[in-house]
Design a protein around this motif. Structure first.
Motif, PDB file in Angstrom:
ATOM      1  N   ILE A 117      86.202  -3.360  44.014  1.00  0.00           N
ATOM      2  CA  ILE A 117      86.770  -2.042  43.721  1.00  0.00           C
ATOM      3  C   ILE A 117      85.928  -0.947  44.366  1.00  0.00           C
ATOM      4  N   VAL A 118      84.593  -0.991  44.181  1.00  0.00           N
ATOM      5  CA  VAL A 118      83.770   0.105  44.703  1.00  0.00           C
ATOM      6  C   VAL A 118      83.708   0.081  46.229  1.00  0.00           C
ATOM      7  N   SER A 119      83.824  -1.110  46.843  1.00  0.00           N
ATOM      8  CA  SER A 119      83.769  -1.161  48.302  1.00  0.00           C
ATOM      9  C   SER A 119      85.044  -0.612  48.931  1.00  0.00           C
ATOM     10  N   GLN A 120      86.156  -0.647  48.193  1.00  0.00           N
ATOM     11  CA  GLN A 120      87.423  -0.121  48.704  1.00  0.00           C
ATOM     12  C   GLN A 120      87.784   1.234  48.088  1.00  0.00           C
ATOM     13  N   THR A 121      87.069   1.628  47.051  1.00  0.00           N
ATOM     14  CA  THR A 121      87.278   2.871  46.312  1.00  0.00           C
ATOM     15  C   THR A 121      88.567   2.844  45.486  1.00  0.00           C
ATOM     16  N   LYS A 122      89.635   2.342  46.078  1.00  0.00           N
ATOM     17  CA  LYS A 122      90.923   2.284  45.384  1.00  0.00           C
ATOM     18  C   LYS A 122      91.559   0.924  45.636  1.00  0.00           C
ATOM     19  N   VAL A 123      91.965   0.252  44.566  1.00  0.00           N
ATOM     20  CA  VAL A 123      92.569  -1.081  44.667  1.00  0.00           C
ATOM     21  C   VAL A 123      93.897  -1.085  43.922  1.00  0.00           C
ATOM     22  N   THR A 124      94.945  -1.559  44.575  1.00  0.00           N
ATOM     23  CA  THR A 124      96.242  -1.742  43.930  1.00  0.00           C
ATOM     24  C   THR A 124      96.600  -3.220  43.980  1.00  0.00           C
ATOM     25  N   LYS A 125      96.902  -3.792  42.820  1.00  0.00           N
ATOM     26  CA  LYS A 125      97.179  -5.228  42.740  1.00  0.00           C
ATOM     27  C   LYS A 125      98.424  -5.461  41.884  1.00  0.00           C
ATOM     28  N   THR A 258      64.063  24.498  47.909  1.00  0.00           N
ATOM     29  CA  THR A 258      65.284  23.882  48.456  1.00  0.00           C
ATOM     30  C   THR A 258      65.671  22.703  47.593  1.00  0.00           C
ATOM     31  N   VAL A 259      66.949  22.558  47.348  1.00  0.00           N
ATOM     32  CA  VAL A 259      67.470  21.412  46.595  1.00  0.00           C
ATOM     33  C   VAL A 259      67.977  20.376  47.584  1.00  0.00           C
ATOM     34  N   GLU A 260      67.514  19.169  47.401  1.00  0.00           N
ATOM     35  CA  GLU A 260      67.834  18.085  48.336  1.00  0.00           C
ATOM     36  C   GLU A 260      68.694  17.042  47.639  1.00  0.00           C
ATOM     37  N   LYS A 261      69.807  16.691  48.231  1.00  0.00           N
ATOM     38  CA  LYS A 261      70.667  15.659  47.698  1.00  0.00           C
ATOM     39  C   LYS A 261      70.144  14.292  48.132  1.00  0.00           C
ATOM     40  N   VAL A 262      69.833  13.441  47.172  1.00  0.00           N
ATOM     41  CA  VAL A 262      69.394  12.085  47.482  1.00  0.00           C
ATOM     42  C   VAL A 262      70.569  11.145  47.239  1.00  0.00           C
ATOM     43  N   HIS A 263      71.040  10.513  48.288  1.00  0.00           N
ATOM     44  CA  HIS A 263      72.236   9.679  48.181  1.00  0.00           C
ATOM     45  C   HIS A 263      71.910   8.313  47.586  1.00  0.00           C
ATOM     46  N   THR A 264      72.876   7.741  46.929  1.00  0.00           N
ATOM     47  CA  THR A 264      72.725   6.423  46.334  1.00  0.00           C
ATOM     48  C   THR A 264      73.415   5.370  47.202  1.00  0.00           C
ATOM     49  N   PHE A 265      73.162   4.131  46.863  1.00  0.00           N
ATOM     50  CA  PHE A 265      73.807   3.017  47.558  1.00  0.00           C
ATOM     51  C   PHE A 265      75.326   3.134  47.469  1.00  0.00           C
ATOM     52  N   LEU A 266      75.819   3.503  46.296  1.00  0.00           N
ATOM     53  CA  LEU A 266      77.278   3.622  46.140  1.00  0.00           C
ATOM     54  C   LEU A 266      77.840   4.767  46.959  1.00  0.00           C
ATOM     55  N   ASP A 267      77.054   5.826  47.167  1.00  0.00           N
ATOM     56  CA  ASP A 267      77.514   6.904  48.041  1.00  0.00           C
ATOM     57  C   ASP A 267      77.862   6.348  49.424  1.00  0.00           C
ATOM     58  N   TYR A 268      76.991   5.483  49.943  1.00  0.00           N
ATOM     59  CA  TYR A 268      77.223   4.913  51.276  1.00  0.00           C
ATOM     60  C   TYR A 268      78.384   3.918  51.260  1.00  0.00           C
ATOM     61  N   ILE A 269      78.438   3.061  50.244  1.00  0.00           N
ATOM     62  CA  ILE A 269      79.520   2.072  50.173  1.00  0.00           C
ATOM     63  C   ILE A 269      80.872   2.763  50.025  1.00  0.00           C
ATOM     64  N   MET A 270      80.946   3.754  49.134  1.00  0.00           N
ATOM     65  CA  MET A 270      82.216   4.443  48.910  1.00  0.00           C
ATOM     66  C   MET A 270      82.542   5.399  50.049  1.00  0.00           C
ATOM     67  N   GLN A 319      80.538 -10.973  50.459  1.00  0.00           N
ATOM     68  CA  GLN A 319      81.852 -10.891  51.093  1.00  0.00           C
ATOM     69  C   GLN A 319      82.732  -9.809  50.471  1.00  0.00           C
ATOM     70  N   ASP A 320      82.387  -9.342  49.276  1.00  0.00           N
ATOM     71  CA  ASP A 320      83.166  -8.261  48.670  1.00  0.00           C
ATOM     72  C   ASP A 320      82.976  -6.936  49.406  1.00  0.00           C
ATOM     73  N   TYR A 321      81.931  -6.837  50.235  1.00  0.00           N
ATOM     74  CA  TYR A 321      81.596  -5.563  50.885  1.00  0.00           C
ATOM     75  C   TYR A 321      81.899  -5.569  52.381  1.00  0.00           C
ATOM     76  N   PRO A 511      76.091   9.718  53.908  1.00  0.00           N
ATOM     77  CA  PRO A 511      77.276   8.857  53.809  1.00  0.00           C
ATOM     78  C   PRO A 511      78.491   9.539  54.418  1.00  0.00           C
ATOM     79  N   GLY A 512      79.473   8.747  54.815  1.00  0.00           N
ATOM     80  CA  GLY A 512      80.738   9.306  55.246  1.00  0.00           C
ATOM     81  C   GLY A 512      81.449   9.951  54.073  1.00  0.00           C
ATOM     82  N   ALA A 513      82.430  10.770  54.377  1.00  0.00           N
ATOM     83  CA  ALA A 513      83.196  11.411  53.307  1.00  0.00           C
ATOM     84  C   ALA A 513      83.908  10.347  52.496  1.00  0.00           C
ATOM     85  N   PRO A 514      83.886  10.449  51.169  1.00  0.00           N
ATOM     86  CA  PRO A 514      84.612   9.478  50.348  1.00  0.00           C
ATOM     87  C   PRO A 514      86.065   9.394  50.770  1.00  0.00           C
ATOM     88  N   ARG A 515      86.569   8.167  50.809  1.00  0.00           N
ATOM     89  CA  ARG A 515      87.954   7.991  51.234  1.00  0.00           C
ATOM     90  C   ARG A 515      88.917   8.512  50.185  1.00  0.00           C
TER      91      ARG A 515
END
Length: 527
Positions: A117-125, A258-270, A319-321, A511-515
């Motif tokens: 789910i998190v690797s695709q952001t949105k799942v329809t089944k 200055t405020v710095e945004k620290v990205h998480t692993f999920l930020d990159y995956i999503m 393989q889920d990612y 990270p890329g923009a969330p899909r």
């Protein structure tokens, strides 16, 4: 001022990068009607597979008379990259006070992993009935979103001006402390600057604090910083009471904030980053003749060998990612057809132009077909396969984007023969979007492997150049032979989220923009 006992106050341990809280938003479309006169009152029940059983972890609200519900109540879960986390979504009709999916209230269910789910952001089944057939055209859509709020850091720079001189024969040695006020109105020290010797106009080194440490992520706490030039008068109460025209004992200036945004692993995956998974298998003679029951490559019908067990445990999560679920798989240390020359990076499907296998099951099939066709030989050279995987990683690096991070799984039974070359290859790879997992199979001496892990200090190449970051995780399979497969996967994959974040942060790559993941608008339920 006297020197402080410490130069700084350490921050509390950060939350493991692999652990994030995820919210799932659920909607359904085209649910079956239990009878021709009324529409269902749907509710979704979420179960997680844990400790060999399915456990309910959350459920949505009930919506009345609605066959295409959009639920407002989110389903919350802790997410761990290194765990598979299978989920079930059961949809049932809560009419007449039903609290669960009984045979007469069941509308359908679906199963997937949280990683999918998190690797695709949105799942329809499609929803499936208990007889295994589709529930008509009913579908369920799950949208994942990371719960953020603790990932921001603030960088501060302070200086002071015209401080009072406290030393008799020299100028003061000032330092500064910052406190935050807790809920019980007590003060808690969060930072102490270094001491600036013999200076009444000190400029302290910039420092960095998480918003959690600075103000517990509560911007309304008494301690608050804004991005302006700011200064505070330093007031000495004794001087103020004694001196008639006393103004201050100097000023402290906030020079930069200055405020710095620290990205998480999920930020990159999503944001669209894929985990590109590659397998390398040791086919040296020290594994033993595969036809012998004592061989580490023995293909017993009773139980998979350790190579297969490790491959399934780790590959099953990775393989889920990967969107296309195709994985390059190589062997090393064997004589291969047709000329039976030794190779240290041959495709186990014997297609050098396309070494990819379809899903982990395809890797396992190729492994089984490969064994009878090769001759186990040697030596155990690992550098060639690291360099091979580093090629695509280098091309990914040149894009300047977070689109594909390579993970190489090396399964080996013994001592590395080309240790100097392997160390050099790892040091080069440490500059690339790449991680290496080594699983030691059998009872050999793996002390050299622990050296590659870098847990006892930075790995260095033979010329003394250190690795840019720690990218190797080594685990001996024998430590997990009596544990469930999930224990091995959890151990070897636990560092990957941190390594992914460290690499892209070091390169200044966001990270890329969330899909887009907003479910389609569906009719509102009847009141």
């Amino acid at each position: 001022m006297s020197d402080p006992e410490m130069a700084w106050v350490p921050e509390p341990p950060a939350m493991t990068l692999g652990a994030s809280r995820v919210e799932l938003r659920v909607s359904c479309h085209g649910l079956l009607d239990r009878d021709t006169l009324t529409k269902p009152h749907p509710c979704v029940l979420l179960k997680l597979h844990s400790d060999e059983q399915w456990v309910e972890v959350d459920r949505t609200e009930v919506l009345r008379s609605c066959s295409s519900p959009v639920f407002s109540r989110v389903l919350a879960l802790e997410y761990f990259f290194e765990e598979k986390q299978p989920l079930q979504f059961h949809v049932f009709d809560a009419e007449d006070g039903a609290t669960g999916p009984r045979n007469d209230t069941f509308l359908g269910s679906t199963e997937c992993t949280l990683g999918q789910i998190v690797s695709q952001t949105k799942v329809t089944k499609p929803l499936i009935l208990k007889n295994g057939k589709n529930a008509g055209k009913s579908t369920i859509t799950i949208v994942a979103e990371e719960v953020s709020g603790t990932n921001d850091y603030v960088q501060l720079t302070f200086r002071a001006h015209k401080l009072d001189n406290k030393d008799l024969f020299s100028k003061s040695d000032p330092f500064m402390e910052i406190y935050k006020t807790d809920g019980d109105q007590s003060d808690q020290l969060v930072w102490r600057t270094e001491v600036v010797k013999n200076n009444l106009n000190p400029s302290w080194e910039p420092f960095r604090l998480s918003l959690h440490s600075l103000c517990s992520c509560d911007v309304h706490r008494p301690l608050k910083f804004l991005v302006y030039d700011m200064q505070w008068d330093c007031i000495n109460p004794k001087y103020r009471d004694k001196k008639k025209n006393y103004k201050s004992s100097g000023t402290v200036v906030l020079a930069q904030c200055t405020v710095e945004k620290v990205h998480t692993f999920l930020d990159y995956i999503m944001g669209g980053c894929q985990i590109s998974f590659t397998v390398a298998i040791d086919f040296t003679a020290s594994n033993g003749d595969p036809r012998s029951s004592q061989s580490l490559h023995c293909l017993s019908p009773r139980q998979p060998n350790h190579y297969l067990q490790a491959l399934r445990a780790v590959g099953g999560i990775c393989q889920d990612y990967d969107s296309d679920k195709r994985f390059p798989a190589f062997g090393f240390g064997a004589r291969i057809p047709p000329n039976f020359e030794v190779s240290h990076d041959f495709a186990i499907n014997f297609d050098p132009e396309n070494p990819e296998c379809e899903e982990i099951s395809g890797v396992i099939t190729s492994y089984r077909r490969c064994l009878p066709q090769i001759q186990l030989y040697g030596p155990t050279n690992v550098a060639p396969i690291i360099n091979r995987v580093a090629g695509p990683a280098q091309r990914e690096q040149s894009t300047g984007q977070a689109t594909k991070y390579s993970v190489l799984l090396v399964l080996t039974d013994g001592v590395v023969s080309d240790m100097a070359e392997t160390r050099a290859a790892i040091v080069r790879a440490s500059h690339l979007p790449m991680s290496i997992i080594i699983v030691g199979v059998g009872n050999a001496d793996f002390s050299d492997m622990r050296l590659l892990d870098g847990d006892d200090g930075p790995l260095r190449c033979p010329r003394g150049v250190p690795a840019a970051r720690d990218i190797v995780q080594f685990v001996p399979f024998r430590d997990f032979k009596d544990a469930p497969p999930s224990a091995l996967a959890k151990c070897v994959l636990a560092e990957v989220p941190r390594q992914v974040v460290e690499y892209y942060a070091s390169q200044g790559i966001s990270p890329g923009a969330p899909r887009p993941c907003t479910p389609a608008t569906t009719p509102s339920p009847s009141p």
